[in-house]
Design an enzyme around this catalytic site. Structure first.
Site, PDB file in Angstrom:
ATOM      1  N   PHE A   1      15.313   6.934   6.774  1.00 31.59           N
ATOM      2  CA  PHE A   1      15.233   7.859   5.646  1.00 31.59           C
ATOM      3  C   PHE A   1      14.377   9.043   6.058  1.00 31.59           C
ATOM      4  CE2 PHE A   1      16.171   3.753   3.815  1.00 31.59           C
ATOM      5  CZ  PHE A   1      17.138   4.052   2.868  1.00 31.59           C
TER       6      PHE A   1
ATOM      7  N   GLU B   1      11.527  -9.993   5.651  1.00 26.16           N
ATOM      8  CA  GLU B   1      10.538  -9.761   4.593  1.00 26.16           C
ATOM      9  C   GLU B   1      11.176  -9.895   3.222  1.00 26.16           C
ATOM     10  OE1 GLU B   1       9.136  -5.816   4.984  1.00 26.16           O
ATOM     11  OE2 GLU B   1       8.927  -5.933   7.143  1.00 26.16           O
TER      12      GLU B   1
ATOM     13  N   ARG C   1      23.469  -4.128   2.009  1.00 24.54           N
ATOM     14  CA  ARG C   1      23.736  -2.925   2.810  1.00 24.54           C
ATOM     15  C   ARG C   1      23.055  -3.054   4.171  1.00 24.54           C
ATOM     16  NH1 ARG C   1      19.098   0.201   3.192  1.00 24.54           N
ATOM     17  NH2 ARG C   1      17.524  -0.188   1.588  1.00 24.54           N
TER      18      ARG C   1
ATOM     19  N   ILE D   1       9.785 -10.608  -3.948  1.00 24.02           N
ATOM     20  CA  ILE D   1      10.146 -11.477  -5.069  1.00 24.02           C
ATOM     21  C   ILE D   1       9.968 -10.694  -6.370  1.00 24.02           C
ATOM     22  CG2 ILE D   1       9.659 -13.688  -6.209  1.00 24.02           C
ATOM     23  CD1 ILE D   1       8.402 -14.634  -3.555  1.00 24.02           C
TER      24      ILE D   1
ATOM     25  N   LYS E   1       0.815  -1.228   0.000  1.00 17.67           N
ATOM     26  CA  LYS E   1       0.000   0.000   0.000  1.00 17.67           C
ATOM     27  C   LYS E   1       0.840   1.266   0.000  1.00 17.67           C
ATOM     28  CE  LYS E   1      -4.056  -2.066   2.085  1.00 17.67           C
ATOM     29  NZ  LYS E   1      -3.481  -3.256   2.719  1.00 17.67           N
TER      30      LYS E   1
HETATM   31  C1  LIG Z   1      15.012  -4.520  -0.393  1.00 20.78           C
HETATM   32  C2  LIG Z   1      14.415  -3.860   0.813  1.00 20.78           C
HETATM   33  C3  LIG Z   1      15.129  -2.887   1.500  1.00 20.78           C
HETATM   34  C4  LIG Z   1      14.592  -2.259   2.619  1.00 20.78           C
HETATM   35  N1  LIG Z   1      15.332  -1.309   3.283  1.00 20.78           N
HETATM   36  C5  LIG Z   1      14.808  -0.684   4.353  1.00 20.78           C
HETATM   37  C6  LIG Z   1      15.570   0.292   5.066  1.00 20.78           C
HETATM   38  O1  LIG Z   1      16.732   0.600   4.749  1.00 20.78           O
HETATM   39  N2  LIG Z   1      14.978   0.907   6.125  1.00 20.78           N
HETATM   40  C7  LIG Z   1      13.700   0.607   6.538  1.00 20.78           C
HETATM   41  O2  LIG Z   1      13.223   1.195   7.491  1.00 20.78           O
HETATM   42  N3  LIG Z   1      12.958  -0.349   5.898  1.00 20.78           N
HETATM   43  C8  LIG Z   1      13.491  -0.996   4.828  1.00 20.78           C
HETATM   44  N4  LIG Z   1      12.758  -1.960   4.178  1.00 20.78           N
HETATM   45  C9  LIG Z   1      11.549  -2.463   4.811  1.00 20.78           C
HETATM   46  C10 LIG Z   1      10.295  -1.737   4.442  1.00 20.78           C
HETATM   47  O3  LIG Z   1      10.162  -0.627   5.295  1.00 20.78           O
HETATM   48  C11 LIG Z   1       9.191  -2.771   4.682  1.00 20.78           C
HETATM   49  O4  LIG Z   1       9.278  -3.726   3.678  1.00 20.78           O
HETATM   50  C12 LIG Z   1       7.834  -2.186   4.746  1.00 20.78           C
HETATM   51  O5  LIG Z   1       7.721  -1.496   5.961  1.00 20.78           O
HETATM   52  C13 LIG Z   1       6.734  -3.221   4.640  1.00 20.78           C
HETATM   53  O6  LIG Z   1       6.457  -3.813   5.866  1.00 20.78           O
HETATM   54  P1  LIG Z   1       5.235  -4.802   6.078  1.00 20.78           P
HETATM   55  O7  LIG Z   1       5.537  -6.081   5.385  1.00 20.78           O
HETATM   56  O8  LIG Z   1       5.155  -5.004   7.565  1.00 20.78           O
HETATM   57  O9  LIG Z   1       4.007  -4.163   5.522  1.00 20.78           O
HETATM   58  C14 LIG Z   1      13.278  -2.608   3.064  1.00 20.78           C
HETATM   59  C15 LIG Z   1      12.545  -3.584   2.359  1.00 20.78           C
HETATM   60  C16 LIG Z   1      13.086  -4.205   1.251  1.00 20.78           C
HETATM   61  C17 LIG Z   1      12.283  -5.248   0.530  1.00 20.78           C
HETATM   62  N1  LIG Z   2       6.220 -10.141  -5.780  1.00 16.36           N
HETATM   63  C1  LIG Z   2       5.807 -10.318  -4.510  1.00 16.36           C
HETATM   64  N2  LIG Z   2       6.719 -10.426  -3.497  1.00 16.36           N
HETATM   65  C2  LIG Z   2       6.291 -10.604  -2.227  1.00 16.36           C
HETATM   66  N3  LIG Z   2       4.973 -10.690  -1.856  1.00 16.36           N
HETATM   67  C3  LIG Z   2       4.028 -10.589  -2.823  1.00 16.36           C
HETATM   68  C4  LIG Z   2       4.409 -10.399  -4.177  1.00 16.36           C
HETATM   69  N4  LIG Z   2       3.282 -10.340  -4.917  1.00 16.36           N
HETATM   70  C5  LIG Z   2       2.231 -10.477  -4.083  1.00 16.36           C
HETATM   71  N5  LIG Z   2       2.674 -10.642  -2.799  1.00 16.36           N
HETATM   72  C6  LIG Z   2       1.758 -10.813  -1.640  1.00 16.36           C
HETATM   73  O1  LIG Z   2       1.777  -9.581  -0.922  1.00 16.36           O
HETATM   74  C7  LIG Z   2       1.969  -9.846   0.472  1.00 16.36           C
HETATM   75  C8  LIG Z   2       2.810  -8.751   1.103  1.00 16.36           C
HETATM   76  O2  LIG Z   2       2.286  -7.462   0.993  1.00 16.36           O
HETATM   77  P1  LIG Z   2       2.614  -6.403   2.117  1.00 16.36           P
HETATM   78  O3  LIG Z   2       1.966  -5.130   1.688  1.00 16.36           O
HETATM   79  O4  LIG Z   2       4.074  -6.394   2.439  1.00 16.36           O
HETATM   80  O5  LIG Z   2       1.773  -6.927   3.340  1.00 16.36           O
HETATM   81  P2  LIG Z   2       2.196  -7.530   4.763  1.00 16.36           P
HETATM   82  O6  LIG Z   2       2.445  -6.369   5.637  1.00 16.36           O
HETATM   83  O7  LIG Z   2       1.012  -8.338   5.199  1.00 16.36           O
HETATM   84  O8  LIG Z   2       3.432  -8.355   4.569  1.00 16.36           O
HETATM   85  C9  LIG Z   2       2.694 -11.177   0.541  1.00 16.36           C
HETATM   86  O9  LIG Z   2       2.434 -11.855   1.760  1.00 16.36           O
HETATM   87  C10 LIG Z   2       2.139 -11.929  -0.673  1.00 16.36           C
HETATM   88  O10 LIG Z   2       0.977 -12.667  -0.296  1.00 16.36           O
HETATM   89 MG   LIG Z   3       5.273  -7.460   3.991  1.00 16.89          MG
END
Ligand SMILES: Cc1cc2nc3c(=O)[nH]c(=O)nc-3n(C[C@H](O)[C@H](O)[C@H](O)COP(=O)(O)O)c2cc1C
Ligand SMILES: Nc1ncnc2c1ncn2[C@@H]1O[C@H](COP(=O)(O)OP(=O)(O)O)[C@@H](O)[C@H]1O
Ligand SMILES: [Mg+2]
EC number: 2.7.1.26
Length: 155
Positions: free
Chosen positions: A109, A79, A104, A82, A21
């Site tokens: 940020f 987390e 890294r 993909i 989102k």
């Molecule tokens: C490749 C990658 C790099 C990230 N780097 C940071 C980072 O440097 N700092 C940070 O606060 N979150 C980082 N995040 C995490 C995001 O903040 C996080 O995926 C997001 O809050 C979604 O959380 P949720 O799955 O609980 O919704 C990173 C996520 C990914 C996939």
């Molecule tokens: N390419 C993708 N990589 C990771 N998750 C994906 C992808 N496409 C769809 N999803 C779905 O989105 C969900 C993650 O969305 P996200 O907004 O991070 O929610 P949450 O906070 O519940 O992890 C995964 O659990 C999976 O079901």
């Molecule tokens: Mg997630």
């Protein structure tokens, strides 16, 4: 990073719903139990590798391990984003990951836009590095070929 490559599997659970989102970058979150079982020398930070859902195809991925300083989470999370477009969400399914390299440390940020562009940079860098022969061979690892019925953690 003595433990790389590091292989683990776990069920995909719900996180805070921010990935898709707010960031436009969904991340499949692992349960606490999988995060707690990470070897102590797999430090927090951003990594890249390979992932599959259930017995599906293996794709490139990036994975974030830590407390997401931008959101100041109180619980450590792991987390995986993909690099593939899935037809639907896969909550409850088994996610298989092979972490092969480190990118890294986690950072804070000053805006959502800078967090998003850092993650997009990670994705581009991971795609490039995973094309190296030493990494490509892990895509074919037997880890991705065994029956995916158990939640387990380790090698
Ligand atoms: C490749 C990658 C790099 C990230 N780097 C940071 C980072 O440097 N700092 C940070 O606060 N979150 C980082 N995040 C995490 C995001 O903040 C996080 O995926 C997001 O809050 C979604 O959380 P949720 O799955 O609980 O919704 C990173 C996520 C990914 C996939
Ligand atoms: N390419 C993708 N990589 C990771 N998750 C994906 C992808 N496409 C769809 N999803 C779905 O989105 C969900 C993650 O969305 P996200 O907004 O991070 O929610 P949450 O906070 O519940 O992890 C995964 O659990 C999976 O079901
Ligand atoms: Mg997630």
């Amino acid at each position: 990073m003595r433990h790389l490559p590091y292989f683990c599997r776990g069920q995909v659970v719900r996180g805070f719903g921010r990935g898709s989102k707010q960031l436009g970058i969904p991340t499949a979150n692992f349960p606490e139990q999988v995060v707690d079982n990470l070897p102590t020398d797999v430090s927090t930070g951003i990594y890249y590798g390979w992932a599959s859902v259930g017995s599906g195809d293996v794709h490139k991925m990036v994975v974030s391990i830590g407390w997401n300083p931008y959101y100041k989470n109180t619980k450590k999370s792991m987390e995986t984003h993909i690099m593939h477009t899935f037809k639907e969400d896969f909550y409850g399914e088994i996610l298989n990951v092979a972490i092969v390299g480190y990118l890294r440390p986690e950072k804070n940020f000053d805006s959502l836009e800078s967090l998003i562009s850092a993650i997009q940079g990670d994705i581009e860098e991971a795609k490039k590095r995973l094309d190296l022969p030493e990494h490509l061979k892990l895509k074919e690892d037997n880890f991705f070929k065994v029956p995916k019925s158990k939640v387990m953690n380790g090698h």
